[in-house]
Design an enzyme around this catalytic site. Structure first.
Site, PDB file in Angstrom:
ATOM      1  N   CYS A   8      13.639   0.455  12.149  1.00 52.39           N
ATOM      2  CA  CYS A   8      13.024   1.174  13.254  1.00 52.39           C
ATOM      3  C   CYS A   8      11.623   1.599  12.799  1.00 52.39           C
ATOM      4  O   CYS A   8      11.471   2.554  12.045  1.00 52.39           O
ATOM      5  CB  CYS A   8      13.895   2.372  13.592  1.00 52.39           C
ATOM      6  SG  CYS A   8      13.425   3.251  15.074  1.00 52.39           S
ATOM      7  N   CYS A  40       0.805  -1.233   0.000  1.00 53.85           N
ATOM      8  CA  CYS A  40       0.000   0.000   0.000  1.00 53.85           C
ATOM      9  C   CYS A  40       0.837   1.282   0.000  1.00 53.85           C
ATOM     10  O   CYS A  40       0.287   2.370  -0.104  1.00 53.85           O
ATOM     11  CB  CYS A  40      -0.973   0.015   1.182  1.00 53.85           C
ATOM     12  SG  CYS A  40      -0.203   0.250   2.803  1.00 53.85           S
TER      13      CYS A  40
END
Length: 161
Positions: A148, A128
């Site tokens: 991260c 997406c």
């Protein structure tokens, strides 16, 4: 001032080439399997997840319950449910965000990010295009990478990792 036909065509072509090159570096320019209008993303996501996934915001460090998630399972995209990371690759980086040393195969895309005056590598969902976080070269072996991730950009599904 008079512009020749050749100059007009050349200038128009140059402008088009610059626009194509600029758009080509943006994840928004890519065609994703899940491509929804902005209003639909706003309806599907919490305000914080929308800000992170669709506008590259960052959640506050140490705010995600996923920091303390240690069960076996999969971390999926909060926008489209694509499996992104196995719990086997999660580690405590001490940074305040869920961190992983490797994504699943073909789960993420990366691009250069020079915002905030820093050179970083931004991580997006392959399906997406949602912004997930950044990857750094200070992680553990075997990859040496630290993905991260923003916890609000992820969902956790317990089970097999």
């Amino acid at each position: 001032m008079r512009i020749s036909r050749r100059e007009a065509i050349g200038t128009g072509g140059m402008a088009a080439a610059i626009a194509i090159l600029w758009a080509g570096n943006s994840p928004a320019a890519a065609r994703y399997e899940v491509n929804l209008p902005d209003a639909e993303w706003k309806k599907r996501l919490s305000p914080q997840a929308y800000a992170v996934l669709r506008h590259a915001d960052t959640e506050a460090p140490f705010s995600s319950p996923l920091n303390m998630e240690h069960r076996a399972g999969m971390f999926t995209c909060a926008g489209c449910a694509l499996p992104l990371f196995s719990s086997r690759t999660k580690f405590d980086s001490g940074t305040g965000w869920p961190s992983f040393w490797q994504p699943l195969s073909k789960a993420v895309l990366t691009q250069n990010d020079a915002t905030l005056g820093m050179a970083r590598t931004e991580v997006h969902c392959h399906r997406c295009g949602g912004h997930l976080g950044h990857v750094f070269e200070d992680g553990p072996k075997p990859t040496g990478l630290r993905y991260c991730m923003n916890g609000v950009a992820l969902r956790f599904s317990p089970g097999r990792a």
